[in-house]
Design an enzyme around this catalytic site. Structure first.
Site, short mmCIF file in Angstrom:
data_model
loop_
_atom_site.label_atom_id
_atom_site.label_comp_id
_atom_site.label_asym_id
_atom_site.label_seq_id
_atom_site.Cartn_x
_atom_site.Cartn_y
_atom_site.Cartn_z
CG ASP A 144 57.43 8.67 57.33
OD1 ASP A 144 56.44 8.07 57.79
OD2 ASP A 144 57.39 9.87 56.97
CD GLU A 203 55.21 14.43 59.93
OE1 GLU A 203 56.09 13.94 59.20
OE2 GLU A 203 53.99 14.30 59.71
CG HIS A 218 49.23 14.04 54.57
ND1 HIS A 218 50.03 14.47 53.55
CD2 HIS A 218 50.07 13.43 55.45
CE1 HIS A 218 51.28 14.14 53.79
NE2 HIS A 218 51.33 13.50 54.93
CG ASP A 232 43.75 -6.73 31.66
OD1 ASP A 232 44.94 -6.81 32.06
OD2 ASP A 232 43.14 -7.69 31.16
CE1 TYR A 277 64.22 14.96 56.91
CE2 TYR A 277 63.54 17.23 57.37
CZ TYR A 277 63.29 15.87 57.44
OH TYR A 277 62.14 15.41 58.03
CG HIS A 285 56.91 12.58 50.25
ND1 HIS A 285 55.82 13.28 49.79
CD2 HIS A 285 56.86 12.69 51.60
CE1 HIS A 285 55.16 13.80 50.82
NE2 HIS A 285 55.77 13.44 51.93
NE ARG A 337 59.58 12.44 58.41
CZ ARG A 337 60.23 12.26 57.28
NH1 ARG A 337 61.10 13.18 56.86
NH2 ARG A 337 60.03 11.19 56.53
CG ASP A 355 52.58 9.45 59.17
OD1 ASP A 355 53.70 8.99 58.88
OD2 ASP A 355 52.19 10.59 58.80
CG HIS A 405 50.06 15.24 58.62
ND1 HIS A 405 49.40 14.06 58.83
CD2 HIS A 405 51.37 14.90 58.46
CE1 HIS A 405 50.26 13.05 58.78
NE2 HIS A 405 51.47 13.53 58.57
CD GLU A 435 55.11 11.10 60.90
OE1 GLU A 435 55.85 10.40 60.18
OE2 GLU A 435 54.09 11.67 60.48
CG HIS A 450 58.89 18.57 56.85
ND1 HIS A 450 58.37 18.35 58.10
CD2 HIS A 450 60.05 17.86 56.80
CE1 HIS A 450 59.17 17.53 58.77
NE2 HIS A 450 60.21 17.23 58.01
N1 GLY Z 1 54.48 9.80 55.84
C1 GLY Z 1 54.13 11.06 55.36
C2 GLY Z 1 54.16 12.04 56.43
O1 GLY Z 1 54.81 11.83 57.43
O2 GLY Z 1 53.49 13.03 56.40
MN MN Z 2 55.30 9.95 58.15
MN MN Z 3 53.25 12.41 58.82
#
Ligand code: GLY
Ligand code: MN
Ligand code: MN
Length: 442
Positions: free
Chosen positions: A261, A386, A363, A39, A390, A244, A414, A273, A356, A416, A352
């Site tokens: 990230d 970003e 996102h 709960d 890899y 992720h 990465r 982000d 976004h 970003e 990827h």
């Molecule tokens: N943190 C998720 C992305 O960079 O899209």
């Molecule tokens: Mn990110």
């Molecule tokens: Mn992102």
């Protein structure tokens, strides 16, 4: 912490939405509480569409937008009523009077009256704007009304009554950030960048990823944010090749890179982000440096492309081109740039997209393409840029491409940033987080 959303801005925003609905009545539910286990519930997270239109941060409410009604009856809220016994457990509620006094509702009712009243409110509308498939408690109430309306339309032979999704209208509005929203996005990016700077100066071989996560999230909270905008990714070595990765529970090893990230979410739900990658011991190896420079060059080229008239696909395409060119130079790919790109023969290393939309959702909503046409970037839009590389045993090398030497493996990078399109150069909201090769080293 109180929201800084100004009610005047919300009135104008609701007017815009009402105008665009034409004769359709919109039904926009708030989020419910979500069970974590037994709960116990997760901390409340409002539905961003509902928040965008109301600034109201309580669960289990429903907003009606009724362009077919008279002035003063077009914004109706159904909310949980005051209940002192329950409020002792869950915190105070605004109740029906509270949302009229403080949230601009023109009329308010207890939520339990929705099934009784909805039909009357919909009378005279051309149809209903409601997102099916997302709100299991509210949907049966809406569909019952729709069915009844359709039945009566058949009997009286009046105009057809249809169901549309409100998302295309609402998400097009959300794509363009207003000046006060941009201030909040700058704030989210500033706090997020500060956490990245602290983390880079703190991380050492022998620590655990979790300790760095703790520092980052402490920084978010200390600076007045609600918390992390998404599961923080603190990924040493090969873990960085899990896009992720959120388990964040491995030791930080001498000689490896650390990819972080992480971004905060404000009380107004605007998000940062940001990703940065740096050597845990403060010095890049030769291979790490080579790959870092490729990602940084790809990001710089992609950032240059964030200008009006360009589009997210072009931003991605330029990042891909710079990465493929760099990997060719290093012997990690072989062939011609154009055919490698055409055949996606780089996707075992860069799998990827380059970014976004960013806003109330990390996102964020908004189309990237309308039919055959990519959506053009315009001032007021915000997005991430970003690119990454890899190199890991996790990903099979496609036929025709060289096996990758071991000395490249276990490197995930990465970079970003959060970017605002302006009518001149892009504004990098996250610029306080350093990223030059020199700045990443101690
Ligand atoms: N943190 C998720 C992305 O960079 O899209
Ligand atoms: Mn990110
Ligand atoms: Mn992102």
């Amino acid at each position: 912490m109180p929201s800084v959303i100004d009610q005047h801005g919300l009135v104008k925003r609701r007017d815009r939405f009402l105008r665009q609905l034409g004769g359709y009545a919109a039904i926009i539910p708030a989020a419910p509480m979500v069970v974590h286990h037994a709960d116990c519930e997760y901390p409340f997270r409002q539905n961003s569409d509902f928040w965008y239109l109301t600034g109201f941060d309580e669960p289990d409410a429903v907003a009606l937008f009724l362009p077919h009604r008279a002035l003063g009856e077009r914004f109706v809220l159904f909310v949980l009523p005051r209940d002192p016994a329950l409020e002792a457990w869950t915190g105070s509620r605004s109740g029906t009077q509270g949302v009229v006094d403080h949230f601009g509702a023109e009329v308010a009712h207890p939520l339990e009256e929705l099934p009784l009243r909805l039909k009357d409110y919909l009378k005279g509308a051309e149809g209903i704007a409601f997102r099916v498939g997302k709100h299991p408690k509210i949907e049966p109430i809406v569909l019952k009304c729709l069915t009844e309306q359709l039945d009566s339309v058949q009997r009286c032979g009046s105009l057809p009554f249809s169901l549309i999704a409100p998302c295309p209208i609402l998400h097009q509005l959300r794509l363009y950030k207003e000046s006060w929203e941009l201030e909040l996005m700058r704030e989210a990016a500033r706090i997020s960048a500060k956490a990245h700077e602290l983390a880079r100066n703190f991380a050492r071989p022998g620590m655990n990823e979790r300790q760095v996560q703790a520092l980052i999230e402490k920084c978010f909270l200390e600076h007045g944010a609600r918390g992390p905008a998404y599961g923080s990714i603190v990924a040493g070595g090969d873990n960085a090749c899990i896009l992720h990765y959120t388990s964040n529970n491995a030791p930080l090893r001498d000689g490896e890179l650390l990819l972080i990230d992480a971004g905060c979410s404000l009380f107004d739900y605007y998000n940062g982000d940001i990703t940065r990658t740096f050597p845990i011991n403060g010095r890049f190896s030769g291979e790490q440096k080579d790959l870092y420079q490729v990602v940084l060059a790809a990001q710089q080229a992609a950032l240059e492309c964030v200008v009006p008239g360009q589009n997210a696909e072009a931003v991605h395409a330029i990042a891909v081109r710079v990465i493929v060119e760099g990997l060719l130079d290093l012997g990690i790919l072989k062939g011609s740039i154009d055919s490698l790109i055409e055949q996606d023969a780089y996707r075992h290393i860069y799998m990827h997209r380059t970014g976004h939309w960013l806003g109330l959702d990390v996102h964020d909503v908004g189309a990237y393409r309308l039919g055959d046409y990519p959506v053009e970037l315009e001032p007021g839009m915000t997005l991430t840029v970003e690119p990454g590389i890899y190199v890991s045993d996790r990903f099979p090398v496609p036929e025709g491409q060289p096996e990758i030497d071991n000395h490249w493996k276990g490197i995930g990078i990465r970079i970003e940033d959060d970017v605002l399109v302006t009518d001149k150069r892009p504004e990098v909201l996250s610029e306080d987080a350093l990223k030059s090769l020199e700045d990443m080293q101690k």
